[in-house]
Write an enzyme that holds these catalytic residues in place. Structure first.
Site, short mmCIF file in Angstrom:
data_model
loop_
_atom_site.label_atom_id
_atom_site.label_comp_id
_atom_site.label_asym_id
_atom_site.label_seq_id
_atom_site.Cartn_x
_atom_site.Cartn_y
_atom_site.Cartn_z
N GLU A 65 -37.62 -63.77 11.43
CA GLU A 65 -38.01 -64.99 10.70
C GLU A 65 -39.26 -64.78 9.85
O GLU A 65 -40.21 -65.55 9.92
CB GLU A 65 -38.23 -66.15 11.69
CG GLU A 65 -36.95 -66.55 12.41
CD GLU A 65 -37.05 -67.84 13.21
OE1 GLU A 65 -38.16 -68.32 13.46
OE2 GLU A 65 -35.98 -68.37 13.59
N GLU A 75 -29.62 -66.07 15.75
CA GLU A 75 -30.13 -67.14 16.63
C GLU A 75 -29.37 -68.41 16.29
O GLU A 75 -29.37 -68.83 15.12
CB GLU A 75 -31.62 -67.39 16.42
CG GLU A 75 -32.52 -66.34 17.00
CD GLU A 75 -34.00 -66.69 16.90
OE1 GLU A 75 -34.35 -67.88 17.03
OE2 GLU A 75 -34.80 -65.77 16.69
O1 AHR Z 1 -35.34 -68.81 20.10
C1 AHR Z 1 -36.59 -69.41 20.07
C2 AHR Z 1 -37.37 -69.09 18.81
O2 AHR Z 1 -36.74 -69.72 17.72
C3 AHR Z 1 -37.44 -67.65 18.40
O3 AHR Z 1 -38.47 -66.96 19.02
C4 AHR Z 1 -37.70 -67.74 16.93
O4 AHR Z 1 -37.22 -66.63 16.24
C5 AHR Z 1 -37.04 -69.04 16.52
O5 AHR Z 1 -37.84 -69.81 15.72
#
Ligand code: AHR
Length: 496
Positions: free
Chosen positions: A172, A291
């Site tokens: 990210e 994610e």
């Molecule tokens: O999954 C939780 C968090 O969400 C992760 O660490 C991050 O990459 C995202 O913002």
């Protein structure tokens, strides 16, 4: 209401890459410590891994697990987590304002992955560190040469390389919350240099470059185009992340979010192909949704900073969350020509399908079930699916079919698996099938996830939301018809 699913044996989206059923273990909250690892737990094995958790992970059959973060990785020194455990430094993790003991690092995690029958999708720190440290990590994990980092691994007791194939170039990096946040140009440059150095050590690895953390960010679009412009020749996938919540308690809108995900995926595909055309390249960049999940129940929870393994992001999921997770999985299957990796975030305790109590039980949350069935039965070829049914419109103007579906053919097992969610909140659905080219198809099984109250959750004492086998009416089977309960998730399996 009535719906019909129409497919034809000859019209496929593509072969599903099993890595779309991946997950994620971050050094965050109780995911690692108290989740996969708790040496004092009664089920802990010689490595300190909880066998009760391993058992649940194996039930899902998770093919790949992203590690060690997430936001955590952007401030992490991988060298802190290797070698003699008694000498490892205890440090502040500034991403989650917690204390990291470093008792688990890549040495232990690769062993856990082996025991869990899974593989690793390894993220490198491109927040506070650079290309060289990433290259060193690839050498530590994958090289068999008589060189410093490969020898260090051997000294630490691991003669054979870990052979990690899939790697993420940071996490990210477009988000201002990220340690070492960068502009698209800054990130594109460093990601490209890291990619080159990493592939010099092991040309067989595959690399995921960071796309947008969320498509609502102002940089979405420009970010992908710029980053891919820098990295196109040296990376294999671009990531996207997507979490949804039902903060406004509008279940119809919430269940329609997978249509938003579908649009997000298709726009990232368009950006990959724009850069491809601009570069006159023959290479195709695919997508890693590394994610995704429902995440909102734990927002605003007050947890004290600077604890070891605090209970962070411990969302307790209900039936409607499981329905959306089911729909999102179908969206991944239906986009399997371009989405090759996806990681449900996360695996244990932290926005997770598996919950544990320290020193106590481990159990399946509601979202465990659509994930498990998709992973176990959703392997093969996804067919292009036409679903005839009524639609509704969300408050933000997405047109959502009442039935979400995907159809997967497994030629080896000679089976057709239909996943279907009835999004109607008050009407059952008479669902019929037109399985073109599968003249001998016979319905074998209908599994349903349903209960009357959409807000029902599972607890360590009671699996209130658990799959049930529905009786197949032989009469109806001949006509290939089933009834989907209002707001239910379903898997219908045919043999042919
Ligand atoms: O999954 C939780 C968090 O969400 C992760 O660490 C991050 O990459 C995202 O913002």
């Amino acid at each position: 209401m009535k719906a019909k699913i129409i497919v034809n044996k000859n019209f496929a989206v593509g072969e599903i890459d099993k890595r779309i059923y991946g997950s994620f273990v971050e050094h965050l909250g109780r995911c690692v410590y108290g989740g996969i690892y708790e040496p004092t737990h009664k089920t802990a094995n010689d490595f300190g891994f909880r066998e009760d958790v391993l058992e649940l992970v194996k039930q899902i059959d998770v093919p790949i697990v992203r590690y060690p973060g997430g936001n955590f990785v952007s401030g992490y020194n991988w060298e802190d987590g290797i070698g003699d455990k008694t000498k490892r430094p205890q440090k502040k993790d500034f991403a989650w304002k917690s204390i990291e003991t470093n008792q688990i690092g890549i040495d232990e995690f690769q062993e856990w992955a082996r025991q869990a029958n899974t593989t690793i999708n390894m993220a490198v720190n491109l927040g506070t560190r650079g290309a060289k440290e990433a290259q060193n990590l690839v050498e530590y994990c994958n090289a068999d040469t008589d060189t410093y980092y490969a020898n260090l691994r051997k000294q630490n007791g691991f003669e054979k390389p870990f052979a990690i194939k899939t790697w993420c170039l940071g996490n990210e990096m477009d988000g201002d919350w990220q340690i070492g946040h960068k502009t698209a140009d800054e990130y594109g440059r460093i990601a490209n240099e890291a990619a080159k150095l990493m592939k010099l050590v092991d040309p067989k690895i595959e690399l995921v470059v960071c796309g947008s953390s969320v498509c609502e960010l102002e940089t979405f679009g420009e970010w992908e185009l710029t980053v891919l412009d820098h990295t196109y020749d040296n990376v294999d996938y671009i990531s996207l992340h997507q979490y949804y919540g039902n903060q406004s308690n509008n279940t119809a809108d919430f269940l329609g979010r997978s249509v938003h995900l579908d649009a997000f995926i298709k726009s990232v595909v368009a950006m990959c192909d724009t850069v491809k055309a601009k570069k006159r390249s023959k290479k195709q960049i695919n997508l890693a949704l590394d994610e995704w999940n429902v995440w909102y129940h734990s927002h605003g929870a007050k947890i004290e900073d600077w604890q070891i393994a605090p209970p962070l992001l411990e969302d307790i999921y209900n039936l409607e969350d499981a329905l959306l997770v089911g729909c999102m999985l179908m969206t991944l299957q239906n986009n399997c020509d371009r989405v090759k990796i996806a990681c449900l975030a996360q695996l244990v305790n932290v926005i997770a399908p598996i919950m544990t109590e320290n020193d106590g039980a481990a159990w399946a949350q509601t979202i465990f079930y659509p994930y498990m069935y998709a992973s176990r039965f959703g392997r093969g070829k996804a067919l292009k699916t036409v679903t005839e049914c009524e639609n509704y419109t969300t408050t933000d103007k997405f047109i959502v079919p009442y039935v979400e579906s995907s159809v997967i053919v497994n030629e080896e097992k000679r089976q057709i698996v239909v996943f279907a969610v009835n999004r109607s909140l008050d009407e059952d659905m008479e669902l019929s099938f037109d399985l073109g080219g599968f003249d001998t198809a016979v319905m074998k099984e209908h599994i349903e996830l349903y209960c009357d109250d959409l807000k029902t959750v599972n607890t360590k004492e009671c699996q209130n939301v658990a799959p049930k086998s529905k009786e197949i009416n032989v009469q109806k089977s001949a006509y290939q018809q089933v009834t989907l309960n209002k707001h239910s998730w379903n898997m219908i399996r045919f043999g042919y």
